[in-house]
Each structure stands twice: as structure tokens, then as C-alpha cells.
Design a protein around this motif. Structure first.
Motif, PDB file in Angstrom:
ATOM      1  N   UNK A 279      77.063  47.307  38.101  1.00 32.30           N
ATOM      2  CA  UNK A 279      77.916  46.257  38.674  1.00 32.30           C
ATOM      3  C   UNK A 279      77.948  45.002  37.804  1.00 32.30           C
ATOM      4  N   UNK A 280      77.074  44.900  36.819  1.00 33.34           N
ATOM      5  CA  UNK A 280      77.074  43.743  35.912  1.00 33.34           C
ATOM      6  C   UNK A 280      77.618  44.117  34.538  1.00 33.34           C
ATOM      7  N   UNK A 281      78.429  45.158  34.492  1.00 36.49           N
ATOM      8  CA  UNK A 281      78.948  45.640  33.212  1.00 36.49           C
ATOM      9  C   UNK A 281      79.970  44.692  32.577  1.00 36.49           C
ATOM     10  N   UNK A 282      80.340  43.663  33.295  1.00 38.34           N
ATOM     11  CA  UNK A 282      81.259  42.655  32.725  1.00 38.34           C
ATOM     12  C   UNK A 282      80.552  41.336  32.432  1.00 38.34           C
ATOM     13  N   UNK A 283      79.228  41.382  32.493  1.00 37.47           N
ATOM     14  CA  UNK A 283      78.429  40.190  32.220  1.00 37.47           C
ATOM     15  C   UNK A 283      77.872  40.294  30.802  1.00 37.47           C
ATOM     16  N   UNK A 284      77.995  39.205  30.038  1.00 33.25           N
ATOM     17  CA  UNK A 284      77.455  39.138  28.678  1.00 33.25           C
ATOM     18  C   UNK A 284      76.128  38.387  28.721  1.00 33.25           C
ATOM     19  N   UNK A 285      75.123  38.961  28.092  1.00 34.09           N
ATOM     20  CA  UNK A 285      73.784  38.365  28.046  1.00 34.09           C
ATOM     21  C   UNK A 285      73.485  37.889  26.626  1.00 34.09           C
ATOM     22  N   UNK A 286      72.951  36.696  26.506  1.00 41.48           N
ATOM     23  CA  UNK A 286      72.487  36.141  25.244  1.00 41.48           C
ATOM     24  C   UNK A 286      70.965  36.265  25.253  1.00 41.48           C
ATOM     25  N   UNK A 287      70.396  36.811  24.183  1.00 41.19           N
ATOM     26  CA  UNK A 287      68.945  36.965  24.154  1.00 41.19           C
ATOM     27  C   UNK A 287      68.419  36.745  22.740  1.00 41.19           C
ATOM     28  N   UNK A 288      67.151  36.984  22.538  1.00 45.12           N
ATOM     29  CA  UNK A 288      66.418  36.777  21.291  1.00 45.12           C
ATOM     30  C   UNK A 288      66.422  35.300  20.906  1.00 45.12           C
ATOM     31  N   UNK A 289      65.547  34.568  21.540  1.00 46.11           N
ATOM     32  CA  UNK A 289      65.439  33.135  21.300  1.00 46.11           C
ATOM     33  C   UNK A 289      64.340  32.803  20.290  1.00 46.11           C
ATOM     34  N   UNK A 290      63.980  33.775  19.451  1.00 45.98           N
ATOM     35  CA  UNK A 290      62.901  33.594  18.489  1.00 45.98           C
ATOM     36  C   UNK A 290      63.157  32.491  17.473  1.00 45.98           C
ATOM     37  N   UNK A 291      64.414  32.215  17.151  1.00 43.20           N
ATOM     38  CA  UNK A 291      64.739  31.146  16.200  1.00 43.20           C
ATOM     39  C   UNK A 291      65.240  29.882  16.892  1.00 43.20           C
ATOM     40  N   UNK A 292      65.224  29.868  18.210  1.00 39.29           N
ATOM     41  CA  UNK A 292      65.701  28.692  18.954  1.00 39.29           C
ATOM     42  C   UNK A 292      64.859  27.480  18.578  1.00 39.29           C
ATOM     43  N   UNK A 293      65.505  26.332  18.649  1.00 33.20           N
ATOM     44  CA  UNK A 293      64.830  25.090  18.241  1.00 33.20           C
ATOM     45  C   UNK A 293      65.286  23.951  19.124  1.00 33.20           C
ATOM     46  N   UNK A 294      64.367  23.067  19.506  1.00 35.40           N
ATOM     47  CA  UNK A 294      64.758  21.920  20.327  1.00 35.40           C
ATOM     48  C   UNK A 294      65.770  21.046  19.565  1.00 35.40           C
ATOM     49  N   UNK A 295      66.801  20.609  20.261  1.00 38.49           N
ATOM     50  CA  UNK A 295      67.799  19.732  19.660  1.00 38.49           C
ATOM     51  C   UNK A 295      67.133  18.415  19.295  1.00 38.49           C
ATOM     52  N   UNK A 296      67.393  17.951  18.077  1.00 33.99           N
ATOM     53  CA  UNK A 296      66.860  16.682  17.634  1.00 33.99           C
ATOM     54  C   UNK A 296      65.458  16.741  17.051  1.00 33.99           C
ATOM     55  N   UNK A 297      64.774  17.857  17.197  1.00 34.47           N
ATOM     56  CA  UNK A 297      63.421  17.987  16.644  1.00 34.47           C
ATOM     57  C   UNK A 297      63.518  18.230  15.133  1.00 34.47           C
ATOM     58  N   UNK A 298      62.445  17.936  14.445  1.00 32.66           N
ATOM     59  CA  UNK A 298      62.403  18.172  13.004  1.00 32.66           C
ATOM     60  C   UNK A 298      62.554  19.665  12.732  1.00 32.66           C
ATOM     61  N   UNK A 299      63.346  19.994  11.737  1.00 40.96           N
ATOM     62  CA  UNK A 299      63.558  21.404  11.399  1.00 40.96           C
ATOM     63  C   UNK A 299      62.305  22.005  10.786  1.00 40.96           C
ATOM     64  N   UNK A 300      62.041  23.278  11.112  1.00 42.24           N
ATOM     65  CA  UNK A 300      60.837  23.907  10.560  1.00 42.24           C
ATOM     66  C   UNK A 300      60.952  24.148   9.068  1.00 42.24           C
TER      67      UNK A 300
END
Length: 114
Positions: free
Chosen positions: A93-114
Motif C-alpha cells: 500500500x506504500x508503493x507510491x511513497x519515495x523513501x530517502x535513506x543512507x544518511x552516512x554523509x549527512x552534515x549539520x547545516x552551518x557546521x565546519x566541513x569535515x
């Protein structure tokens, strides 16, 4: 940045997403349980190599991806790895829902870049 540091950021992000009711998974004791999803969009495109994706489907996917990214930005994070491999469709029933995943490279906005 070390793998542990990335994992800690990803864990923090999942906790924030759960707190803001953006995701259906939950985090407890550094284990992650998520809803079972279908194939990612990259595999879906490869499977239908000769078939064209309709304009309606492209727009539906695009609008949902923008919605997911806006939710992530509202809680102060950039995904930094948006690609078809990190987007998937739901099952049944959720076959029309798009999921975003893999947050391994996510970074806080405004924080110093790694």
C-alpha cells in the motif's frame, strides 16, 4: 573524518528525524529498525531500461524527494549524497511513497566541513 564519527552523526540525525516524526524507523541503543522498502530507484531504472518512466511518475518522485529534503533541512541537516541508489519505493500500500535513506554523509547545516 572517522567512520565512527560519521556513524555518530547518522545516529543523531535518525534520532532527530524520529523526534520530528519524519521517519517510521526508531533508534534505540545504536540499533536501527526501519520499515521494509522495495528496490532503490537506481535498480528500478536498470530493470526498466527499455521502458520509459512517465512524466507523471517523474513529477511524483521529484515532488516527494523535494519534500524529504525540505524536512531534513528544517531540522538542520544536509544529506550530501542524494542519488537514485539512496531513494527507494515502498511496498504494497506504500508503493507510491519515495523513501530517502543512507544518511552516512549527512552534515549539520552551518557546521565546519569535515
Amino acid at each position: 573524518m572517522s567512520t565512527k564519527k560519521y556513524a555518530d552523526i547518522e545516529l543523531r540525525l535518525y534520532e532527530l528525524l524520529q523526534k520530528h516524526k519524519v521517519t517510521t524507523g526508531f533508534v534505540k541503543h545504536k540499533y536501527l529498525v526501519m520499515e521494509l522498502i522495495s528496490t532503490d530507484l537506481d535498480d528500478l531504472m536498470k530493470q526498466s531500461r527499455n521502458a520509459r518512466i512517465s512524466m507523471k511518475s517523474v513529477l511524483m518522485i521529484g515532488l516527494q524527494v523535494v519534500d524529504r529534503l525540505e524536512a531534513l533541512h528544517r531540522i538542520g541537516f544536509l544529506h550530501r549524497d542524494v542519488k537514485p541508489d539512496n531513494l527507494a519505493i515502498g511496498l504494497n500500500e506504500k508503493s507510491r511513497v519515495i523513501y530517502l535513506f543512507d544518511f552516512g554523509l549527512a552534515h549539520p547545516i552551518g557546521a565546519e566541513r569535515p
